[in-house]
Motif scaffolding. Structure first.
Motif, PDB file in Angstrom:
ATOM      1  N   LEU A 231      88.622  24.079  -1.306  1.00 56.73           N
ATOM      2  CA  LEU A 231      89.708  24.938  -1.778  1.00 56.73           C
ATOM      3  C   LEU A 231      90.973  24.122  -2.052  1.00 56.73           C
ATOM      4  O   LEU A 231      91.689  24.360  -3.033  1.00 56.73           O
ATOM      5  CB  LEU A 231      89.993  26.035  -0.747  1.00 56.73           C
ATOM      6  CG  LEU A 231      88.891  27.086  -0.569  1.00 56.73           C
ATOM      7  CD1 LEU A 231      89.224  28.004   0.601  1.00 56.73           C
ATOM      8  CD2 LEU A 231      88.732  27.898  -1.858  1.00 56.73           C
ATOM      9  N   PHE A 232      91.256  23.156  -1.191  1.00 55.21           N
ATOM     10  CA  PHE A 232      92.436  22.313  -1.376  1.00 55.21           C
ATOM     11  C   PHE A 232      92.334  21.524  -2.677  1.00 55.21           C
ATOM     12  O   PHE A 232      93.278  21.491  -3.483  1.00 55.21           O
ATOM     13  CB  PHE A 232      92.552  21.366  -0.179  1.00 55.21           C
ATOM     14  CG  PHE A 232      93.610  20.310  -0.340  1.00 55.21           C
ATOM     15  CD1 PHE A 232      94.956  20.623  -0.219  1.00 55.21           C
ATOM     16  CD2 PHE A 232      93.254  19.000  -0.625  1.00 55.21           C
ATOM     17  CE1 PHE A 232      95.934  19.650  -0.373  1.00 55.21           C
ATOM     18  CE2 PHE A 232      94.224  18.019  -0.777  1.00 55.21           C
ATOM     19  CZ  PHE A 232      95.564  18.342  -0.653  1.00 55.21           C
TER      20      PHE A 232
ATOM     21  N   ALA B 195      87.965  15.671   9.561  1.00 58.28           N
ATOM     22  CA  ALA B 195      88.428  16.615  10.583  1.00 58.28           C
ATOM     23  C   ALA B 195      88.576  18.030  10.032  1.00 58.28           C
ATOM     24  O   ALA B 195      88.638  18.988  10.810  1.00 58.28           O
ATOM     25  CB  ALA B 195      89.754  16.139  11.176  1.00 58.28           C
ATOM     26  N   PHE B 196      88.626  18.191   8.709  1.00 61.61           N
ATOM     27  CA  PHE B 196      88.800  19.509   8.102  1.00 61.61           C
ATOM     28  C   PHE B 196      87.452  20.059   7.647  1.00 61.61           C
ATOM     29  O   PHE B 196      86.583  19.294   7.198  1.00 61.61           O
ATOM     30  CB  PHE B 196      89.746  19.447   6.907  1.00 61.61           C
ATOM     31  CG  PHE B 196      91.158  19.082   7.277  1.00 61.61           C
ATOM     32  CD1 PHE B 196      92.069  20.061   7.644  1.00 61.61           C
ATOM     33  CD2 PHE B 196      91.582  17.760   7.252  1.00 61.61           C
ATOM     34  CE1 PHE B 196      93.368  19.725   7.986  1.00 61.61           C
ATOM     35  CE2 PHE B 196      92.875  17.414   7.592  1.00 61.61           C
ATOM     36  CZ  PHE B 196      93.774  18.404   7.973  1.00 61.61           C
ATOM     37  N   PRO B 197      87.240  21.375   7.711  1.00 60.99           N
ATOM     38  CA  PRO B 197      85.980  21.967   7.213  1.00 60.99           C
ATOM     39  C   PRO B 197      85.799  21.672   5.718  1.00 60.99           C
ATOM     40  O   PRO B 197      86.774  21.583   4.959  1.00 60.99           O
ATOM     41  CB  PRO B 197      86.162  23.463   7.473  1.00 60.99           C
ATOM     42  CG  PRO B 197      87.197  23.544   8.539  1.00 60.99           C
ATOM     43  CD  PRO B 197      88.119  22.384   8.320  1.00 60.99           C
ATOM     44  N   GLY B 198      84.548  21.542   5.312  1.00 60.72           N
ATOM     45  CA  GLY B 198      84.264  21.205   3.921  1.00 60.72           C
ATOM     46  C   GLY B 198      84.771  22.239   2.945  1.00 60.72           C
ATOM     47  O   GLY B 198      85.305  21.892   1.877  1.00 60.72           O
ATOM     48  N   LEU B 199      84.628  23.539   3.266  1.00 60.21           N
ATOM     49  CA  LEU B 199      85.092  24.585   2.357  1.00 60.21           C
ATOM     50  C   LEU B 199      86.599  24.553   2.204  1.00 60.21           C
ATOM     51  O   LEU B 199      87.131  24.768   1.108  1.00 60.21           O
ATOM     52  CB  LEU B 199      84.626  25.958   2.865  1.00 60.21           C
ATOM     53  CG  LEU B 199      84.968  27.149   1.954  1.00 60.21           C
ATOM     54  CD1 LEU B 199      84.346  26.954   0.576  1.00 60.21           C
ATOM     55  CD2 LEU B 199      84.466  28.450   2.590  1.00 60.21           C
ATOM     56  N   LEU B 200      87.308  24.252   3.294  1.00 60.94           N
ATOM     57  CA  LEU B 200      88.758  24.148   3.215  1.00 60.94           C
ATOM     58  C   LEU B 200      89.177  22.982   2.313  1.00 60.94           C
ATOM     59  O   LEU B 200      90.116  23.102   1.510  1.00 60.94           O
ATOM     60  CB  LEU B 200      89.344  23.976   4.614  1.00 60.94           C
ATOM     61  CG  LEU B 200      90.875  23.920   4.724  1.00 60.94           C
ATOM     62  CD1 LEU B 200      91.484  25.213   4.197  1.00 60.94           C
ATOM     63  CD2 LEU B 200      91.296  23.674   6.163  1.00 60.94           C
ATOM     64  N   LEU B 201      88.462  21.876   2.413  1.00 58.99           N
ATOM     65  CA  LEU B 201      88.737  20.746   1.525  1.00 58.99           C
ATOM     66  C   LEU B 201      88.455  21.108   0.078  1.00 58.99           C
ATOM     67  O   LEU B 201      89.216  20.742  -0.831  1.00 58.99           O
ATOM     68  CB  LEU B 201      87.877  19.542   1.929  1.00 58.99           C
ATOM     69  CG  LEU B 201      88.311  18.729   3.146  1.00 58.99           C
ATOM     70  CD1 LEU B 201      87.291  17.621   3.408  1.00 58.99           C
ATOM     71  CD2 LEU B 201      89.693  18.119   2.919  1.00 58.99           C
TER      72      LEU B 201
ATOM     73  N   PHE C  43      82.763  32.832  -7.166  1.00 55.84           N
ATOM     74  CA  PHE C  43      82.953  34.184  -6.662  1.00 55.84           C
ATOM     75  C   PHE C  43      84.441  34.476  -6.444  1.00 55.84           C
ATOM     76  O   PHE C  43      84.912  35.592  -6.703  1.00 55.84           O
ATOM     77  CB  PHE C  43      82.174  34.345  -5.366  1.00 55.84           C
ATOM     78  CG  PHE C  43      82.395  35.658  -4.677  1.00 55.84           C
ATOM     79  CD1 PHE C  43      81.752  36.809  -5.106  1.00 55.84           C
ATOM     80  CD2 PHE C  43      83.260  35.760  -3.600  1.00 55.84           C
ATOM     81  CE1 PHE C  43      81.961  38.021  -4.483  1.00 55.84           C
ATOM     82  CE2 PHE C  43      83.475  36.969  -2.964  1.00 55.84           C
ATOM     83  CZ  PHE C  43      82.816  38.108  -3.404  1.00 55.84           C
ATOM     84  N   LEU C  44      85.187  33.471  -5.981  1.00 53.95           N
ATOM     85  CA  LEU C  44      86.632  33.645  -5.745  1.00 53.95           C
ATOM     86  C   LEU C  44      87.449  33.533  -7.022  1.00 53.95           C
ATOM     87  O   LEU C  44      88.669  33.710  -6.985  1.00 53.95           O
ATOM     88  CB  LEU C  44      87.116  32.597  -4.742  1.00 53.95           C
ATOM     89  CG  LEU C  44      86.537  32.711  -3.327  1.00 53.95           C
ATOM     90  CD1 LEU C  44      86.995  31.538  -2.472  1.00 53.95           C
ATOM     91  CD2 LEU C  44      86.938  34.030  -2.675  1.00 53.95           C
TER      92      LEU C  44
ATOM     93  N   LEU D 199      84.944  18.689  -9.461  1.00 55.94           N
ATOM     94  CA  LEU D 199      85.632  17.606  -8.761  1.00 55.94           C
ATOM     95  C   LEU D 199      85.984  18.004  -7.329  1.00 55.94           C
ATOM     96  O   LEU D 199      85.895  17.189  -6.402  1.00 55.94           O
ATOM     97  CB  LEU D 199      86.891  17.217  -9.529  1.00 55.94           C
ATOM     98  CG  LEU D 199      86.662  16.624 -10.932  1.00 55.94           C
ATOM     99  CD1 LEU D 199      87.994  16.398 -11.634  1.00 55.94           C
ATOM    100  CD2 LEU D 199      85.889  15.323 -10.848  1.00 55.94           C
ATOM    101  N   ALA D 200      86.378  19.259  -7.141  1.00 53.25           N
ATOM    102  CA  ALA D 200      86.772  19.720  -5.808  1.00 53.25           C
ATOM    103  C   ALA D 200      85.606  19.635  -4.831  1.00 53.25           C
ATOM    104  O   ALA D 200      85.736  19.115  -3.717  1.00 53.25           O
ATOM    105  CB  ALA D 200      87.300  21.148  -5.889  1.00 53.25           C
ATOM    106  N   ILE D 201      84.445  20.129  -5.237  1.00 51.14           N
ATOM    107  CA  ILE D 201      83.287  20.111  -4.338  1.00 51.14           C
ATOM    108  C   ILE D 201      82.795  18.685  -4.137  1.00 51.14           C
ATOM    109  O   ILE D 201      82.414  18.286  -3.026  1.00 51.14           O
ATOM    110  CB  ILE D 201      82.176  21.010  -4.898  1.00 51.14           C
ATOM    111  CG1 ILE D 201      82.650  22.460  -4.882  1.00 51.14           C
ATOM    112  CG2 ILE D 201      80.892  20.862  -4.092  1.00 51.14           C
ATOM    113  CD1 ILE D 201      81.695  23.428  -5.529  1.00 51.14           C
TER     114      ILE D 201
END
Length: 649
Positions: free
Chosen positions: A128-129, A120-126, A216-217, A143-145
Motif C-alpha cells: 500500500l505504501f 519489520a513491516f507487513p508485506g501488504l502495508l508495504l 479490489f481497493l 512496482l508496489a507489489i
C-alpha cells in the motif's frame, strides 16, 4: 536421476493435484483471451445484472457482459501481473541480499539495515505504501507489489549466502583470484538455489492475492482493463442479490493461489536435498574430453629474488572489533619463509595460527583489520598496490590447502571444472585446454583415473582424495608457496601420512616453500625444517626441527611436547596436560601470556612481557627463564607441573 526424482514428486497426490491446477491456470491464461475475448466484451443492455442462468453461468454485470467469460479472460492479466511482480521482487531481493558481498562491508551494512527495517513491516502495508508512491494503476501496483516482496527475499538471500560465504571453497576461489561477482554466481548462488526457487514459487501465489487486493481497493488495474480483483470489487455491490458474481472471482484467486503454493511444495520435494550423482555406467560420458597434451602452466607474475624470501612477515597484527575496543588475536609476529623451505606453525586452538595464514592470503575483510611493518610475497607488498595485481600474484603463485576437505570444494560443480577455473582466470587458457591441465594436475597429485575423476562431483571423492585434489588446485599455476592449514586434521592416520608425503614430494620436486600449520607438534617436527611456536597471538619460540625433542627452551613448547603420548607412555596413569586455559585475546595478561599456566613464572613474568630475542643463531625465544633442559612430565593428579624442579623447586 533428476527425471526419476521429479517423477516421484509429481506422482504423489499433492504433486499431481498441484501440477494439474497450475497447468490448467497457465493454459487458461494463454488461451482464454484468444478464444473468448469477444464474448467477454459483448454488451447486452437487455441482460443487465442478471443472476446465474444456463445462458450466463455466473450472471452479468452492469453492462450485461457475461461475468464467466470475463473471469476466464482476466486470468492472463491476473496471472501475468503476479508473475511479473514476483520477478521484480526476486531480482530486487537478490541484488539487495548479495549487496554486502558485491559492494563491501560498509555499503552492504547500510543496505542490510534498510532491508531489516523494511522486513519489520507487513508485506501488504508495504504494498500500500509503494502503491501511493507509484500511483494508481497496473504499473504502480506492479512496482508496489514487487518492491514489497523484495525485502523478505533479500533477507532470505543474505542469510543463505552468508552461510555459504564462510565455507572453504569460497575462500579457495578468492585465493585463485576469482572476482566477487563470479564467485557469487558460480560458487554461492548455485548452493542456495533450492530454497530460493521454492520461496519464489510460493511468493507468486502470494503476489496473485496481493494484486487482487489492490485492484479490489481501486489501486490496481483500472478500466477498461480488468483482472480478478476488479471483478470481485464490481460484484461485491450485489453480493446479497447475486452472490455468484463476487464469489466466482474470489474462488478463481484462491484456486490459482493454491496452484502456485502447492506447486512450490512439489518443487521443494523435487529439488530439495539435491545431491548430484554420477551413475557408474555414465561416468565416462561425464569425463572431460581427451586432449592431445596438457596445457602449459600459467605464467608466474613474479619470481622471488635469488637471495630474498618467498614470504616476509614483519610485525603482523590482526584485529577485530570487540565490546571493549578492538581485539587482536595476532599481535606482532615476524618470520620469513625461503624457497624450498618448510616452516611449521604450532600452538593450541586460538593461538592465532589460522588467522596468520588468512592474513597472508588476504582473506580477512572488514571489520577485521590487518597491519604489518612488512608483508611481502615474492618481493611484492600485499597490503597496498592494485587489487587486480595482488589477485593475479596470489592466484598463480600462492596455494592454500584448507583443514576440512569436505568444505574445500563447491558441491554443485565438478572437480575438473573447479580446477580449470584457475587456469582460465590467470593463464588465459580456453575451456578445453584448462580442463586438460586440470586432469594433468590431478594425475600429479596421484588421484587415480584422473580423467574420469575430473568429471565427478566432490561427494564422489573420499576425504583423502578431496585433499589431494585441493593440493592439485594449488598446482594449477606455478606456486612458490603452499600454505597448508591443518590439512590432515579431518583424515585418518594412513591418509594423513599420504597427504604429508605428497606435500613433501611436491616441495622437493619443484623447490616450493611450505608453511604448515598444525596443532600436532610431532607432525610438524617430522615434516618441517623450522618450527614457530605460537601462543596468545605471538611467536614465543622459533627453533630448528632437529632440536625440537631435546632443545626446546620455552616452557610452553616443552609442555606441548610432554602432552604428546608415545609408544612408551604408561597407560595406567592419566595423560599429561597443560594446566589452565589459553589466554583470552580480548583480555591479554599484562606480562607473559603463558605466566598463569607456567610454574616458572614470578612477579616479573606477570608484569613484563618478554621480547622475542635471537640469542642463538637460527633460534628465538620469548621467556625470562628460557631453559634448554628437558621438561618434567605433567600428569593429571600429579603435583609436579611442567617445569617443576628446573629452578630447584
Amino acid at each position: 536421476m533428476a527425471r526419476r526424482r521429479w517423477g516421484r514428486a509429481l506422482a504423489t497426490p499433492l504433486g499431481a493435484s498441484a501440477a494439474t491446477l497450475l497447468v490448467g491456470v497457465l493454459l487458461l491464461a494463454a488461451l482464454a483471451p484468444v478464444l473468448w475475448s469477444d464474448r467477454a466484451t459483448e454488451v447486452d443492455t437487455g441482460q443487465i445484472l442478471q443472476g446465474a442462468s444456463p445462458a450466463h453461468w455466473v450472471g452479468t454485470d452492469a453492462l450485461g457482459r457475461d461475468i464467466f467469460f470475463r473471469l476466464l479472460v482476466a486470468t492472463r492479466l491476473s496471472v501475468g501481473l503476479a508473475l511479473l511482480a514476483t520477478a521484480i521482487g526476486v531480482l530486487t531481493g537478490l541484488l539487495l541480499g548479495t549487496a554486502p558481498l558485491l559492494l563491501g562491508v560498509r555499503l552492504g551494512r547500510l543496505v542490510t539495515a534498510a532491508v531489516n527495517i523494511a522486513v519489520a513491516f507487513p508485506g501488504l502495508l508495504l504494498a500500500l505504501f509503494f502503491a501511493v508512491i507509484f500511483g494508481v494503476g497496473a504499473t504502480g501496483a506492479l512496482l508496489a507489489i514487487g518492491f514489497a516482496i523484495a525485502p523478505g527475499f533479500a533477507r532470505l538471500t543474505h542469510t543463505l549466502v552468508s552461510g555459504v560465504a564462510a565455507l572453504d571453497f569460497v575462500a579457495a576461489a578468492r585465493i585463485a583470484g576469482i572476482g566477487r561477482f563470479r564467485v557469487l554466481v558460480r560458487h554461492m548462488l548455485p548452493n542456495v538455489a533450492e530454497p530460493l526457487v521454492v520461496n519464489a514459487t510460493i511468493t507468486a501465489g502470494n503476489a496473485l492475492l496481493a494484486f487482487a487486493g489492490l485492484s479490489f481497493l481501486g489501486l490496481g488495474v483500472q478500466a477498461p482493463s480488468y483482472d480478478w480483483g476488479r471483478l470481485l470489487g464490481e460484484g461485491l455491490g450485489g453480493i446479497y442479490v447475486h452472490p455468484e458474481a463476487a464469489l466466482a472471482p474470489g474462488v478463481a484467486v484462491i484456486v490459482a493461489g493454491l496452484a502456485f503454493n502447492l506447486f512450490g511444495e512439489v518443487v521443494a520435494k523435487g529439488i530439495g536435498l539435491r545431491t548430484p550423482v554420477v551413475r557408474a555406467g555414465r561416468r565416462d560420458k561425464l569425463a572431460p574430453p581427451p586432449a592431445p597434451a596438457p596445457a602449459p602452466a600459467p605464467a608466474v607474475p613474479a619470481a622471488a629474488p635469488a637471495d630474498g624470501p618467498v614470504l616476509a612477515v614483519d610485525d603482523l597484527r590482526v584485529s577485530f572489533p570487540g565490546p571493549d575496543g578492538r581485539v587482536s588475536p595476532v599481535r606482532g609476529i615476524s618470520f620469513e619463509v625461503r624457497r624450498g623451505e618448510a616452516v611449521g606453525i604450532v600452538g593450541e586452538s586460538g593461538s592465532g595460527k589460522s588467522l596468520t595464514a588468512l592474513a597472508v592470503a588476504q582473506l580477512i575483510e572488514e571489520p577485521g583489520r590487518v597491519s604489518a611493518g612488512r608483508l611481502e610475497f615474492l618481493g611484492h607488498g600485499l597490503l597496498g598496490g592494485p587489487t587486480r595485481a595482488r589477485r593475479r600474484l596470489l592466484g598463480a603463485s600462492f596455494a592454500l590447502v584448507f583443514q576440512d576437505p569436505t568444505a574445500s570444494f563447491n558441491p554443485t560443480r565438478r572437480i575438473g571444472r573447479q580446477l580449470a577455473e584457475v587456469a582460465e582466470e590467470h593463464g588465459g587458457l580456453n575451456r578445453r585446454a584448462a580442463l586438460a591441465r586440470a586432469v594433468d594436475r590431478l594425475r600429479a597429485v596421484r588421484v587415480p583415473a584422473p580423467r574420469r575423476r575430473a568429471g565427478q562431483f566432490p561427494h564422489e571423492f573420499s576425504g583423502g582424495m578431496r585433499q589431494r585434489a585441493m593440493i592439485g588446485m594449488g598446482l594449477m599455476g606455478d606456486p612458490a608457496l603452499i600454505v597448508a592449514d591443518e590439512p590432515t586434521t579431518a583424515l585418518d592416520v594412513t591418509v594423513q601420512r599420504q597427504v604429508l608425503r605428497l606435500l613433501a614430494d611436491i616441495r622437493a620436486a619443484d623447490d616450493v616453500a611450505l608453511l604448515l600449520i598444525s596443532h600436532d607438534i610431532t607432525v610438524v617436527g617430522q615434516v618441517c625444517d623450522r618450527i614457530l611456536v605460537m601462543y596468545a597471538g605471538r611467536i614465543v619460540e622459533e627453533l630448528p626441527a632437529t632440536d625440537l625433542s631435546t632443545g626446546a627452551r620455552h616452557p610452553y613448547t616443552r609442555a606441548l611436547l610432554a602432552a604428546v603420548p608415545d609408544m612408551a607412555t604408561d597407560r595406567t596413569v592419566p595423560l599429561p596436560v597443560i594446566p589452565g586455559r589459553p589466554a583470552d585475546p580480548a583480555r591479554p595478561p599484562a606480562g607473559c601470556a603463558f605466566a598463569p599456566r607456567c610454574t616458572l613464572a614470578d612477579e616479573r613474568c606477570s608484569t613484563e612481557e618478554p621480547p622475542l630475542v635471537a640469542d642463538v643463531p637460527g633460534r628465538r625465544v620469548a621467556c625470562w627463564y628460557a631453559d634448554p633442559g628437558p621438561a618434567a612430565v605433567l600428569r593429571i593428579g600429579h603435583s609436579a607441573p611442567v617445569g617443576a624442579g628446573e629452578r630447584g623447586e
